[in-house]
Design an enzyme around this catalytic site. Structure first.
Site, PDB file in Angstrom:
ATOM      1  CG  HIS A 141      -0.240   0.324   2.503  1.00  0.00           C
ATOM      2  ND1 HIS A 141       0.569  -0.589   3.128  1.00  0.00           N
ATOM      3  CD2 HIS A 141      -0.200   1.440   3.278  1.00  0.00           C
ATOM      4  CE1 HIS A 141       1.064  -0.055   4.236  1.00  0.00           C
ATOM      5  NE2 HIS A 141       0.624   1.172   4.349  1.00  0.00           N
TER       6      HIS A 141
HETATM    7  N1  UDP Z   1      -3.630  -5.445   8.743  1.00  0.00           N
HETATM    8  C1  UDP Z   1      -4.904  -5.929   8.991  1.00  0.00           C
HETATM    9  N2  UDP Z   1      -5.651  -6.317   7.916  1.00  0.00           N
HETATM   10  C2  UDP Z   1      -5.211  -6.249   6.626  1.00  0.00           C
HETATM   11  C3  UDP Z   1      -3.890  -5.776   6.402  1.00  0.00           C
HETATM   12  C4  UDP Z   1      -3.134  -5.365   7.482  1.00  0.00           C
HETATM   13  O1  UDP Z   1      -5.342  -6.010  10.130  1.00  0.00           O
HETATM   14  O2  UDP Z   1      -5.938  -6.617   5.716  1.00  0.00           O
HETATM   15  C5  UDP Z   1      -2.828  -5.010   9.894  1.00  0.00           C
HETATM   16  C6  UDP Z   1      -1.449  -5.610   9.979  1.00  0.00           C
HETATM   17  O3  UDP Z   1      -1.497  -6.886  10.562  1.00  0.00           O
HETATM   18  C7  UDP Z   1      -0.713  -4.585  10.817  1.00  0.00           C
HETATM   19  C8  UDP Z   1      -1.342  -3.301  10.387  1.00  0.00           C
HETATM   20  O4  UDP Z   1      -2.587  -3.622   9.790  1.00  0.00           O
HETATM   21  O5  UDP Z   1      -0.989  -4.768  12.180  1.00  0.00           O
HETATM   22  C9  UDP Z   1      -0.414  -2.661   9.407  1.00  0.00           C
HETATM   23  O6  UDP Z   1      -1.009  -1.606   8.829  1.00  0.00           O
HETATM   24  P1  UDP Z   1      -0.494  -0.982   7.467  1.00  0.00           P
HETATM   25  O7  UDP Z   1       0.265  -1.983   6.690  1.00  0.00           O
HETATM   26  O8  UDP Z   1      -1.688  -0.344   6.854  1.00  0.00           O
HETATM   27  O9  UDP Z   1       0.448   0.199   7.972  1.00  0.00           O
HETATM   28  P2  UDP Z   1       1.974   0.298   8.382  1.00  0.00           P
HETATM   29  O10 UDP Z   1       2.256  -0.727   9.422  1.00  0.00           O
HETATM   30  O11 UDP Z   1       2.795   0.117   7.163  1.00  0.00           O
HETATM   31  O12 UDP Z   1       2.106   1.682   8.928  1.00  0.00           O
END
Ligand code: UDP
Length: 349
Positions: free
Chosen positions: A199
């Site tokens: 994403h």
């Molecule tokens: N996550 C979730 N469902 C999904 C995809 C990701 O619950 O379909 C969770 C994932 O396990 C993690 C968090 O969302 O805990 C990560 O969010 P994201 O990748 O959007 O953001 P980042 O961590 O890169 O800031």
């Protein structure tokens, strides 16, 4: 003691759930939850509040679907309104999103003490809006809750230890994994698969990179099914560019579905920050579809490989991880009691 907590994006709901659950056990503490509305689809927001029993936000704005500058301004103004009304002792922000920085700017403008959870992380990639958000938030904060020694080193390099407190509390997401991971994950048993999420703007907003990544994912999918809970931003881009997808695409899932999806996978491919660590906590290798990571401890442990959108690197990591059993290692991000450590800090104040 009154704390205003700012959330707005998916990973922040998960972090806030881990902290708020602990905070709610205390008397004489009031948490005012503010949701900026940055993420708003049911499966990107509401599901987390329901599943993880996060209290309904006291203030819920609908600030999304606009350029970063405008979004920051609108969020800051909205949060300032809340600060004026609630007169908190602290504002607490998580991570590196626009909601984080808007909360930080609002707190500083009104002279309210600011605490940043997940401080000190750096990618040193200034193309990422997240890097700007986290650096400025750290500069504005009174207390920096860091997840690791490396984060402390980063802050010191920038001279940010002066005039602020830095506290190594470990990773709040480890609290969440420990509390919410299922002991019965194998009930979700299915065919072997790799789990993919994608994403980040640097991947989704560059058609050449996105096409290259998709071609690589399609190649992996020929050998091992790829399961892909697809982020709405990525879905929109793929549709716009008419890029064919062969992986098994599913809607974004709630956290209680996500953890078993990780636990049952062969390994993880991702450009997410949080997922890189969750893979490690759940004993899975991670192929990182970025050119750098903030979580460099995972590289040093050999459980994560930075591959960007370089097909040969991804396929090489795929071959290596497929043939190498995962060895459980010491966790550089604490013991999963980060919420307790943060509360302990506030109690001393
Ligand atoms: N996550 C979730 N469902 C999904 C995809 C990701 O619950 O379909 C969770 C994932 O396990 C993690 C968090 O969302 O805990 C990560 O969010 P994201 O990748 O959007 O953001 P980042 O961590 O890169 O800031």
């Amino acid at each position: 003691m009154k704390i205003i907590t700012i959330v707005g994006a998916r990973p922040q709901f998960i972090k806030a759930a881990a902290f708020s659950r602990k905070l709610s056990e205390l008397t004489n503490w009031e948490e005012v939850l503010v949701h900026t509305g940055q993420h708003y689809d049911t499966n990107m927001s509401e599901v987390f509040f329901e599943e993880m029993k996060i209290p309904k936000p006291s203030y819920h704005f609908e600030i999304h679907g606009m350029a970063r500058g405008e979004m920051l301004e609108k969020m800051q103004a909205a949060i300032e309104g809340v600060i004026k009304k609630e007169e908190p002792n602290w504002v607490l922000v998580y991570g590196d999103t626009n909601s984080t920085l808007a909360g930080a700017r609002a707190a500083k403008k009104h002279g309210v003490k600011l605490a940043h959870v997940e401080a000190g992380l750096r990618s040193y990639n200034l193309e990422m809006p997240e890097e700007h958000n986290r650096v400025e938030t750290d500069q504005l904060s009174d207390v920096l809750f860091v997840p690791s020694q490396n984060a402390i080193d980063n802050l010191k390099q920038e001279g940010l230890e002066k005039g602020r407190e830095i506290v190594n509390v470990g990773d709040i997401m480890f609290d969440a994994v420990k509390f919410y991971a299922s002991n019965n994950a194998d009930e979700y048993e299915s065919q072997p698969y790799a789990l993919l999420t994608l994403h980040r703007a640097e991947n989704t907003d560059n058609p050449t990179v996105l096409k290259r990544l998709l071609s690589t994912v399609n190649k992996i999918n020929e050998q091992l099914q790829v399961v892909w809970p697809m982020h709405p931003r990525t879905k929109a881009k793929l549709r716009e560019l008419e890029i064919p997808v062969e992986a098994r695409v599913i809607e974004p899932v709630g956290y209680l579905e996500m953890l078993p999806l990780i636990q049952n996978s062969m390994f993880v491919l991702t450009d997410s920050g949080g997922l890189q660590k969750e893979a490690f906590y759940l004993n899975k290798y991670c192929i990182t579809l970025r050119t750098e990571t903030e979580w460099i401890e995972l590289l040093n442990l050999g459980v994560n490989r930075i591959c960007g959108s370089d097909e040969s690197k991804v396929l090489e990591a795929f071959r290596y991880f497929s043939n190498t059993p995962f060895v459980v290692m010491n966790n550089p991000y604490g013991e999963g009691n980060t919420a307790d450590k943060i509360i302990h800090f506030f109690r001393r104040k």
